[in-house]
Design a protein around this motif. Structure first.
Motif, PDB file in Angstrom:
ATOM      1  N   UNK A   1       3.517 -16.496  -2.874  1.00  0.00           N
ATOM      2  CA  UNK A   1       2.119 -16.250  -2.970  1.00  0.00           C
ATOM      3  C   UNK A   1       2.886 -15.850  -1.790  1.00  0.00           C
ATOM      4  N   UNK A   2       3.349 -16.276  -0.248  1.00  0.00           N
ATOM      5  CA  UNK A   2       3.237 -15.363   0.980  1.00  0.00           C
ATOM      6  C   UNK A   2       3.805 -14.488   0.999  1.00  0.00           C
ATOM      7  N   UNK A   3       5.117 -14.027   0.286  1.00  0.00           N
ATOM      8  CA  UNK A   3       5.648 -12.804  -0.287  1.00  0.00           C
ATOM      9  C   UNK A   3       4.722 -11.693  -0.209  1.00  0.00           C
ATOM     10  N   UNK A   4       3.724 -12.074  -1.127  1.00  0.00           N
ATOM     11  CA  UNK A   4       3.072 -10.884  -1.975  1.00  0.00           C
ATOM     12  C   UNK A   4       1.981 -10.628  -0.369  1.00  0.00           C
ATOM     13  N   UNK A   5       1.653 -11.227   0.151  1.00  0.00           N
ATOM     14  CA  UNK A   5       0.190 -11.314   1.312  1.00  0.00           C
ATOM     15  C   UNK A   5       0.539 -10.800   2.489  1.00  0.00           C
ATOM     16  N   UNK A   6       2.315 -11.244   2.667  1.00  0.00           N
ATOM     17  CA  UNK A   6       2.885 -10.947   3.938  1.00  0.00           C
ATOM     18  C   UNK A   6       2.946  -9.564   4.072  1.00  0.00           C
ATOM     19  N   UNK A   7       3.404  -8.447   2.653  1.00  0.00           N
ATOM     20  CA  UNK A   7       3.859  -7.245   2.291  1.00  0.00           C
ATOM     21  C   UNK A   7       2.562  -6.231   2.125  1.00  0.00           C
ATOM     22  N   UNK A   8       1.929  -6.787   2.131  1.00  0.00           N
ATOM     23  CA  UNK A   8       0.127  -6.157   1.768  1.00  0.00           C
ATOM     24  C   UNK A   8      -0.021  -6.391   3.567  1.00  0.00           C
ATOM     25  N   UNK A   9      -0.408  -7.017   3.596  1.00  0.00           N
ATOM     26  CA  UNK A   9      -1.370  -6.871   5.330  1.00  0.00           C
ATOM     27  C   UNK A   9      -0.485  -6.947   6.767  1.00  0.00           C
ATOM     28  N   UNK A  10       1.085  -6.400   6.244  1.00  0.00           N
ATOM     29  CA  UNK A  10       1.400  -5.707   6.731  1.00  0.00           C
ATOM     30  C   UNK A  10       1.687  -3.705   6.732  1.00  0.00           C
ATOM     31  N   UNK A  11       1.307  -3.904   5.463  1.00  0.00           N
ATOM     32  CA  UNK A  11       0.992  -2.297   5.494  1.00  0.00           C
ATOM     33  C   UNK A  11      -0.381  -1.916   5.545  1.00  0.00           C
ATOM     34  N   UNK A  12       0.189  -0.305   5.760  1.00  0.00           N
ATOM     35  CA  UNK A  12      -1.278   1.017   6.138  1.00  0.00           C
ATOM     36  C   UNK A  12      -1.580   1.492   4.728  1.00  0.00           C
TER      37      UNK A  12
ATOM     38  N   UNK B   1      -8.251   1.678   1.427  1.00  0.00           N
ATOM     39  CA  UNK B   1      -8.172   1.221   2.267  1.00  0.00           C
ATOM     40  C   UNK B   1      -9.214  -0.025   2.589  1.00  0.00           C
ATOM     41  N   UNK B   2     -10.056  -0.132   2.974  1.00  0.00           N
ATOM     42  CA  UNK B   2     -11.334  -1.521   2.355  1.00  0.00           C
ATOM     43  C   UNK B   2     -10.260  -2.417   1.910  1.00  0.00           C
ATOM     44  N   UNK B   3     -11.073  -2.099   0.420  1.00  0.00           N
ATOM     45  CA  UNK B   3     -10.779  -3.042  -1.039  1.00  0.00           C
ATOM     46  C   UNK B   3      -9.302  -3.581  -0.911  1.00  0.00           C
ATOM     47  N   UNK B   4      -8.634  -3.224   0.127  1.00  0.00           N
ATOM     48  CA  UNK B   4      -6.626  -3.553  -0.095  1.00  0.00           C
ATOM     49  C   UNK B   4      -6.248  -4.498   1.137  1.00  0.00           C
TER      50      UNK B   4
ATOM     51  N   UNK C   1      -2.437   4.180   4.937  1.00  0.00           N
ATOM     52  CA  UNK C   1      -1.308   5.786   5.040  1.00  0.00           C
ATOM     53  C   UNK C   1       0.461   5.632   4.318  1.00  0.00           C
ATOM     54  N   UNK C   2       0.896   4.380   4.191  1.00  0.00           N
ATOM     55  CA  UNK C   2       2.282   4.343   4.211  1.00  0.00           C
ATOM     56  C   UNK C   2       2.189   4.015   1.946  1.00  0.00           C
ATOM     57  N   UNK C   3       1.140   3.333   1.517  1.00  0.00           N
ATOM     58  CA  UNK C   3       0.581   2.927   0.615  1.00  0.00           C
ATOM     59  C   UNK C   3       0.327   4.241  -0.241  1.00  0.00           C
ATOM     60  N   UNK C   4      -0.974   5.354  -0.137  1.00  0.00           N
ATOM     61  CA  UNK C   4      -0.512   6.333  -0.174  1.00  0.00           C
ATOM     62  C   UNK C   4       0.430   7.258  -1.024  1.00  0.00           C
ATOM     63  N   UNK C   5       1.473   7.149   0.425  1.00  0.00           N
ATOM     64  CA  UNK C   5       2.515   7.854   0.662  1.00  0.00           C
ATOM     65  C   UNK C   5       3.560   7.440  -0.169  1.00  0.00           C
ATOM     66  N   UNK C   6       3.547   6.524  -0.531  1.00  0.00           N
ATOM     67  CA  UNK C   6       4.322   6.023  -1.712  1.00  0.00           C
ATOM     68  C   UNK C   6       3.531   5.406  -3.088  1.00  0.00           C
ATOM     69  N   UNK C   7       2.731   6.052  -3.259  1.00  0.00           N
ATOM     70  CA  UNK C   7       1.732   5.859  -4.362  1.00  0.00           C
ATOM     71  C   UNK C   7       0.993   5.049  -4.866  1.00  0.00           C
ATOM     72  N   UNK C   8      -0.536   4.563  -4.726  1.00  0.00           N
ATOM     73  CA  UNK C   8      -1.469   3.715  -4.916  1.00  0.00           C
ATOM     74  C   UNK C   8      -1.042   3.356  -6.054  1.00  0.00           C
TER      75      UNK C   8
END
Length: 309
Positions: A265-276, A225-228, A278-285
Motif C-alpha cells: 500500500x505504501x508503494x502504491x501511495x508513494x508512486x502516485x503522490x510523487x507523480x505529476x 489531476x483532481x480525481x487522482x 503531465x507525467x501520468x498522461x505522457x506515459x498513458x493515463x
C-alpha cells in the motif's frame, strides 16, 4: 481480534461504500440522459465501471434503462447490485454484532428491510432520483454512525480501511471508463458532449463543486489531476490511499509486525503522490490506472493473507 471478525468488518465497509458508488453512477446517468435524450449507450460505461458488464449481457439481450436499473439495483445474481451489497453488509454486521454499535446494526437492518419491500421496484421506476438519493444517504449515515459511535480501535480501522480501498477502486474505474471507453470518437474531444460527460464524471463522485473551486475549465487533464492527485478531496485516489495507509499502520504497527500489505500500500501511495499529471498522461493515463487497479487487486489478496486467512 479474531480474523473472522476482522474480515467481516472490513467487508462491511467495502459493501456499504460499493452500494453508494453504484447508486451515484446510476443517478448521474439518469440525469445525463436528460442532456442526451434518446441515448441508451450511456448505460454501458456504468456497467463497465461496476466491473460486470459481461454478466449483464449474459442475462439481458440488450441495454435499456429498465434492464440496467434492474441489474444494477435488484439483481441477486449480480454481486455488485445495491441489493446484494446491502444484503452482504447486513450479513457481515449480523456476524459481528458484538464488535459494532447497535445504532449501526439498526441502520443497516432497516435499509435492508426497505430494499426487500415487494413494492420497492415499482417505487424506483416511478421516482428513481429519490430512491438513489436514499441509498447515498444510507451510506453517509452509516459512515457518520461508525465515526461517532464506535471506539477508534482495530474494528474501526478495519472498516475504514475497507471503505477507503473500495472508494479508491471506484474512483479509478470511473475516471478510466470516461477517458478510455466513453467517447465514441476522438474527434469529439472538447465538444459540448465531451464537457457534459466530464461534468457527469465529477458529479458521480460528488466532485463537481469542489473541482470548480480550484479549476476554471473542465478539461480531461484538470479532471484527471483532481480525481487522482488531490490531497484534500476525500474521493480522490491519492487521498483515499493516504487514509487507507494510516488505517493499515494503526492495525499493524502496535503489534510491531512486518506486514507485506503495508509495504504494498505504501508503494502504491508513494508512486502516485510523487507523480505529476503531465507525467501520468505522457506515459498513458489508461495504462497508469490499469496498473493501479491491478496493484489494488493484488493488495486485497495480500490483506486477506496477512489478516484474514
Amino acid at each position: 481480534m479474531l480474523s473472522r471478525v476482522a474480515d467481516s468488518i472490513y467487508w462491511l465497509g467495502r459493501y456499504i461504500e460499493r452500494a453508494e458508488n453504484v447508486a451515484r453512477s446510476i443517478d448521474v446517468n439518469l440525469q445525463l440522459q436528460l442532456d442526451l435524450p434518446g441515448e441508451e449507450r450511456p448505460w454501458e460505461p456504468v456497467l463497465q465501471t461496476a466491473g460486470n458488464a459481461d454478466d449483464f449481457f449474459k442475462a439481458y439481450s440488450h441495454v435499456s434503462t429498465e434492464n440496467a436499473l434492474k441489474f444494477l439495483t435488484f439483481d441477486k445474481e449480480n454481486p455488485s447490485s445495491i441489493l446484494s451489497c446491502v444484503d452482504s453488509a447486513r450479513e457481515n454486521a449480523r456476524c459481528i454484532r458484538e464488535s459494532i454499535s447497535s445504532e449501526l446494526w439498526i441502520a443497516i437492518n432497516q435499509f435492508y428491510i426497505r430494499l426487500n419491500d415487494p413494492e420497492i421496484q415499482k417505487q424506483v421506476l416511478m421516482s428513481p432520483h429519490d430512491f438513489y438519493s436514499s441509498v447515498k444517504e444510507f451510506s453517509q449515515l452509516t459512515v457518520g454512525i461508525i465515526q461517532g459511535t464506535m471506539n477508534h480501535d482495530l474494528a474501526w480501522n478495519f472498516v475504514r480501511l475497507g471503505t477507503m480501498l473500495e472508494r479508491a477502486d471506484q474512483t479509478s474505474r470511473i475516471l478510466d471508463v470516461k477517458y478510455y471507453i466513453l467517447l465514441p470518437d476522438i474527434s469529439m474531444i472538447g465538444l459540448v458532449l465531451d464537457t457534459v460527460q466530464w461534468n457527469a464524471v465529477l458529479k458521480s463522485v460528488s466532485a463537481f463543486e469542489m473541482f470548480h473551486k480550484k479549476y476554471s475549465n473542465v478539461t480531461p487533464q484538470n479532471v484527471a489531476e483532481f480525481l487522482l492527485l488531490s490531497e484534500l478531496f476525500p474521493r480522490s485516489l491519492r487521498y483515499c490511499l493516504e487514509q487507507a495507509e494510516i488505517n493499515m499502520k494503526n492495525i499493524s504497527f502496535p503489534q510491531k509486525i512486518n506486514i507485506e500489505s503495508v509495504r504494498l500500500l505504501g508503494k502504491i501511495r508513494s508512486e502516485l503522490a510523487f507523480s505529476t499529471i503531465d507525467e501520468i498522461i505522457a506515459s498513458g493515463l489508461h495504462e497508469k490506472i490499469e496498473r493501479i487497479q491491478k496493484q489494488l487487486g493484488y493488495l486485497s489478496s495480500q490483506i486477506w493473507k496477512d489478516f484474514f486467512s
